[in-house]
Structures are given as structure tokens and as C-alpha cells.
Design an enzyme around this catalytic site. Structure first.
Site, PDB file in Angstrom:
ATOM      1  N   LYS B  61      35.221  78.016  88.823  1.00 47.99           N
ATOM      2  CA  LYS B  61      35.155  76.860  89.825  1.00 47.99           C
ATOM      3  C   LYS B  61      36.413  76.497  90.524  1.00 47.99           C
ATOM      4  CE  LYS B  61      31.290  75.047  87.252  1.00 47.99           C
ATOM      5  NZ  LYS B  61      30.711  74.116  85.975  1.00 47.99           N
ATOM      6  N   GLN B 105      32.783  69.320  82.379  1.00 48.36           N
ATOM      7  CA  GLN B 105      32.063  70.693  82.044  1.00 48.36           C
ATOM      8  C   GLN B 105      31.352  70.466  80.814  1.00 48.36           C
ATOM      9  OE1 GLN B 105      32.153  73.546  83.386  1.00 48.36           O
ATOM     10  NE2 GLN B 105      30.836  74.508  82.176  1.00 48.36           N
ATOM     11  N   ASP B 128      27.972  66.915  90.256  1.00 48.26           N
ATOM     12  CA  ASP B 128      26.553  67.459  90.087  1.00 48.26           C
ATOM     13  C   ASP B 128      25.275  66.864  90.362  1.00 48.26           C
ATOM     14  OD1 ASP B 128      27.254  69.917  88.634  1.00 48.26           O
ATOM     15  OD2 ASP B 128      27.997  68.934  86.656  1.00 48.26           O
TER      16      ASP B 128
END
Ligand SMILES: NC(=O)C1=CN([C@@H]2O[C@H](COP(=O)(O)OP(=O)(O)OC[C@H]3O[C@@H](n4cnc5c(N)ncnc54)[C@H](OP(=O)(O)O)[C@@H]3O)[C@@H](O)[C@H]2O)C=CC1
Ligand SMILES: NC(=O)C1=CN([C@@H]2O[C@H](COP(=O)(O)OP(=O)(O)OC[C@H]3O[C@@H](n4cnc5c(N)ncnc54)[C@H](OP(=O)(O)O)[C@@H]3O)[C@@H](O)[C@H]2O)C=CC1
Lengths: 312, 312
Positions: B61, B105, B128
């Protein structure tokens, strides 16, 4: 007619079921008052203008509230009220500790931005359960969300009817006809929480008769009189008909009668259970509004929501 | 084998499409900087502990971010961190004006209440798009909600692939296999926004092969290697295979290979288009995380979200 009515179809009695729920809520309200220093759940109903239908709905809601011991706060405002002033009224109700639930009767006049008014209602006082945060929590369900504080009333009423008539949803093919934010989509969310396999149909869906023919449970909410025909149905289907439509009827004094989105007489020959119109989902909607109000009052006391019967 | 491969199946190239998107975002980031005083989108990636797989994802990422001009803020925390301290770290990032997107995460260590940490992320920085308010707005869609600020990455990637390969969703029967909050349910919401007729299947669904056989578009996300068999499929189906599973394979050095939730070789004989595993949805997920970060940066400037291609 030579066909015999060999099919045995249960008529799901929404009126009776709603009365049972109101009685349960009345007892809950009494016990809350006893355990919590005389607290009385309060529901504010905001009516803007003087539409006859809206005034009737408001009167019905108020009556149901008072009968079970909910304090009903009427806020009747002139049709000319400005966006800003209407928002200020909502803000006052947000601040008022005697108000646990706020309901704004829709539709609002043309000059008012409806979504902005609905969004002004405090999340903890949203009696209809329509706020984004509440809807998000309903979909998130098990896992990453908070429990929703209120469940949209008509969808909750549909599920409660199924549960009280002991119609198991798990593993059933559920077809929802209509995808509005008020009925279709929250019903779909609830059916899935109950482990149904859910298909949602809407105006762009092809082969609707075929898809309806797969349904073990059909929820019809499109607002088209007698749209669903008997020949489309799988024998034994359970039908919850949310539609409320006028149909011209010369035998009636007022010139029409109410029908659902399903052709009732035809469906009786195929279904194992069905909600009539009127007397099916309609009365449940108001009962569920009362339940949401009681639940928001419970929330203000730090108590959890009274769930639907299988813990949804 | 005597069968001829008469079926023509398009292989949907997620790797190439993701590269295109990253290039588009790079240009957007440059133009944002020019028009807005050198602003740089910032993505904070929070990693707790030292799981090898999580560290790999975080590295991927970070690399993608840096390549297109996103400022990446690493927050690496010891596995022993307390709930309270982790929340305090999130709070710091919420306050930091250089951080536009925050990603924690997962999974977090056992002693941490994951949902509480996710809920601590400010709604306007939720990279997200998993927060209740955002998910609620996604379902509400046209009408009563605000536009969502971010779209969950893997679902957005699935839809973007379909759109870039000009696969029309309107009126198609879409079957979503899996109902997680991370993949299945947001995919279902997006497919419906695109006017698909959506059925969601899960572990309690009966007759899965039959239901899959109705699909014009199948999204598979259950995490079961090669679960969907070729003989279940309708000829011409479009398949997006989200699953990433290990399958023992003695010919590989590491002893296994990656497969999806669909039996790829069998599906090739039936489908009109399919995403491979790896190289399908996987690379799109990270590209969409970058897009969410750019969109949250745009939101901080009062600019609207860059939508998926058909305005979803
Ligand atoms: N019993 C009760 O207490 C209540 C009853 N109702 C009744 O329920 C019905 C639906 O209400 P509501 O959800 O608010 O209605 P809306 O008009 O908001 O939504 C109707 C939905 O039906 C879909 N639709 C319309 N025509 C068709 C068609 N021919 N085929 C397939 N889908 C179609 C529309 O699709 P698309 O999204 O593609 O346009 C839309 O999703 C009405 O009769 C209403 O009076 C409503 C609320 C409470
Ligand atoms: N490409 C990418 O970037 C990403 C790939 N993935 C991959 O996608 C897959 C799914 O991930 P995720 O959604 O997080 O998984 P989850 O484990 O959270 O959810 C799996 C879902 O599949 C359902 N399910 C499980 N087994 C069956 C079965 N036999 N039949 C029908 N339904 C079943 C479950 O049903 P129920 O709810 O009833 O338990 C559940 O809804 C995994 O392989 C994962 O690695 C995930 C995220 C990103």
C-alpha cells in the site's frame, strides 16, 4: 366458477398482531416508569401544512401513542415555514429531554429540502430509523457496527408478522419487489439478517414473473394495484403485501377500494399465507413506530433495544 | 482431451486496469497540487504488531501511494499496545491536517476490540469506507442520504473492472456469493445502484448451484478454493472472482499456488469474461484505496468525490 378452493391459505392478521404488540408495549412502558422514576416515553410528531392525508396519519399515530402511555408532542407548523425555521424546530426537539423520538410527517412542502430536515434529527431520536448511521448499522449487523437504535417501521412490521406466524426465513428464497429506502431495502436487510436468500427487484428488473415464481417468501412494495398475478406464484409461497393502492369500485360509496400490490383473490389459491390489504402490514407500521419510541426512551436510560422476536 | 475450446472468454486484466487507474490518480494529484497550493494527499497506515502478511500488505500500500504522489504516514505500533493507547493514536491522526485517509491494517491483536478502533476513525478520514454512516449513505443512494465519501475498496474494484470492460449491469441478474461487510454486501449495494437485479448467497443458502446458474454476472467472495464449478454456470456469464485461496501444488517451489473461489479452467469454457486469480481483483483493491485517499483529500478541499465511471 367450477374450480374448488382446495388451497389452504392462512390470512395473516396484522390488525390483531398490532394490538398484541401495543399491549406488550403498554406493559413495558408501565414497567419502565416503575423502574425508572416515572419516566414517560415522548414522541414528537411534526406536521407541516394541512394536507388531509398527512393530518389523518398524524392523528392515528397520536392516538396509538396516547393509548399505550406514550406522551405525544404535537408540533404543527404553517405551510409557509422556512427551511431555517423548520430546522430550528427540530433542533429544539433534539434538545428537549422529554422527547425521545422525533417523527417528521412526509411529504414536506415543495420549498423544503426534505433530506436536510431528516438529517437534522438527532441520531438518538430518529423514530423512523432512516438516518444514514442507523441504516449503516442495520446492514453491518453482526460484526463491525453498533446495534441500530431503531428499525424502519414498515419493514420491521413485515418481519414481525412473519416471526409471529412462525414462518421460518432461514434458507428461504425471499423476493422483495421494490427497492425504496422506506420499505424495499430495509426489508431486504432484515430478511438477510434472518438468513434468507434475498433477491431485490425494481423497475429495471427483467422477467419479474419468473423471479417472483422462485419466491418462498414474497414482499411486494411497488405501489401498483394487483400487479402480482396468481399464475406467477410458486405454490405455498408466503406473501407480505405492503402496497396500498386505490382501485375504482362503483359498489363503494367513495367510489374506490384499497388493494395491495398482489392480486389477492388469485393469490389465495396459491399461497400458504398472505397479509390482506387493508388489515395486514398497515396497522403494524404504527405499532412499530411505538416500539421505536419506547426503544429510544430505553436508549436514553442506557438500556438495550427490545429486538424483533428472533433477536434482529 | 478431445473437447475443443470453442468458447471465447475475455480475461479481465486487473493488473493493467489498476495501473491505468494509478496513472489517472497521479495526474489528478498533480492537478490538485497546482490548483490548491501544493496540497499533497496523505494516507496514514496503522500497523499493530509484526504479522508477516500484514507487513507485506502495508508495504504494498505504501509503495503504491508513494509512486503516485500520496504522502504515506507509517504508524507502526507494538503488539502489546493497549486499547486506549491505540485509540489515542487514531485520535492524533484524526486531528492531523496532513492526514486525509486513515487505514488500520486488520486483523488487530486479540486483546484489541477491533470494531471500537474502526469506529474511532473520523468519518471524513475513513479510507476503507467501512463506517456505519458511510455504508448507510451508500445504501441510501439516490434520495435520502449524503453521497458516501469513500467506497469500500475491493467492491469498488469489482465494479470498476466491469465498467472499464463495458459490461452493462442494468437489468442483469447478478449473484453475489458471500455477504461479508468487506466484500459481499458492499458489492451488492453497488450492483444495485447500477440497476442490476441482485441476489446474495451465503452459508445458509440452499441450492447454490441452481442460483449461480441464473447469474448473468457472478461475484464470488466466500474464500473456498475452486468452489464454483463450470457445470453450474450459465453460458456467457461474466465472473468476478474475489477469492484468494492457497491450493497445494507440488510443482511450485513454495508448495502451493493461489486460486480463486471459481474453478478457473472449467469457467473458461462457459464464461464470456472472467477475472483471473491472481491478477484480477487483487491489484484493483489497492488502486481503489488510493482513489479513496485522493477523494478524502478532495473532500477536505470541499470538492466532490471522483465517482466510479457511471457516476456511482
Ligand atoms: N403498509 C404501510 O404501512 C405502508 C405502505 N406503503 C405502500 O407500499 C408501496 C410502496 O411504497 P414505497 O416503497 O414508499 O414506494 P416508492 O414509490 O418509493 O418505491 C417503489 C419501488 O417500486 C419499484 N417499482 C415501481 N414500479 C415497478 C414495476 N412495475 N416493477 C418493478 N418495480 C417497480 C421502484 O423501482 P425503481 O427504484 O427502479 O424506481 C421503487 O423501487 C406503496 O403502495 C405504498 O403506499 C408504503 C409505506 C408504508
Ligand atoms: N482481492 C482482494 O483484494 C480481496 C480478496 N478477498 C478474498 O475474498 C474471499 C472472501 O473474503 P471475505 O468476504 O473477507 O470473507 P469472510 O470470511 O468474511 O466472508 C465469507 C462469506 O462467504 C460465506 N460463505 C462461506 N462459505 C460458504 C459456502 N460454502 N457457501 C456459501 N457461502 C459461504 C459466508 O457466509 P455467512 O455470512 O453465512 O457465514 C460469508 O458471508 C476470501 O478468499 C478473501 O481472501 C477479501 C478481501 C480483499
Amino acid at each position: 366458477m367450477t374450480t374448488e378452493a382446495t388451497n389452504k391459505c392462512t390470512i395473516i392478521d396484522g390488525k390483531k398482531t398490532a394490538a398484541t404488540i401495543r399491549q406488550e408495549l403498554k406493559e413495558e412502558i408501565e414497567s419502565l416508569a416503575q423502574s425508572h422514576n416515572g419516566i414517560v416515553p415522548g414522541l414528537a410528531v411534526v406536521l407541516v401544512g394541512n394536507r388531509v392525508d398527512s393530518a389523518t396519519y398524524v392523528r392515528m399515530k397520536k392516538k396509538a401513542a396516547v393509548e399505550i402511555g406514550i406522551h405525544s408532542i404535537d408540533v404543527t407548523l404553517p405551510i409557509t415555514i422556512s427551511q431555517q425555521d423548520l430546522k430550528a424546530e427540530i433542533e429544539k426537539l433534539n434538545q428537549d429531554p422529554k422527547v425521545h423520538g422525533i417523527l417528521v410527517q412526509l411529504p414536506l412542502p415543495e420549498h423544503i429540502k426534505e433530506s436536510e430536515i431528516l438529517m437534522a434529527i438527532d441520531y438518538t431520536k430518529d423514530a423512523d430509523g432512516f438516518s444514514a448511521r442507523n441504516i449503516g448499522n442495520m446492514w453491518l449487523g453482526r460484526g463491525t457496527g453498533d446495534p441500530p437504535l431503531a428499525i424502519p417501521c414498515t419493514p420491521a412490521g413485515c418481519i414481525d408478522l412473519l416471526q409471529r406466524y412462525e414462518i421460518d426465513i432461514t434458507g428461504k428464497e425471499c423476493v422483495v419487489l421494490g427497492r425504496s429506502n422506506i420499505v424495499g431495502m430495509p426489508v431486504a436487510a432484515l430478511l438477510q439478517s434472518c438468513n434468507g436468500t434475498v433477491t431485490v427487484c425494481h423497475s429495471r428488473t427483467k422477467n419479474i414473473p419468473e423471479i417472483i415464481g422462485r419466491a418462498d417468501i414474497l414482499i411486494a412494495a411497488i405501489g401498483k394495484p394487483e400487479y402480482v398475478r396468481g399464475e406467477w406464484l410458486k405454490p405455498g409461497v408466503v406473501i407480505v403485501d405492503v402496497g396500498i393502492n386505490d382501485k375504482p369500485d362503483a359498489t363503494k360509496k367513495r367510489g374506490y377500494r384499497l388493494v395491495g400490490d398482489v392480486h389477492y383473490d388469485e393469490a389465495l389459491q396459491k399461497a400458504s399465507a398472505i397479509t390482506p390489504v387493508p388489515g395486514g402490514v398497515g396497522p403494524m407500521t404504527i405499532a412499530m413506530l411505538m416500539k421505536n419510541t419506547v426503544n429510544l426512551c430505553r436508549h436514553s436510560l442506557g438500556l438495550p433495544r427490545l429486538t424483533l422476536r428472533n433477536k434482529i
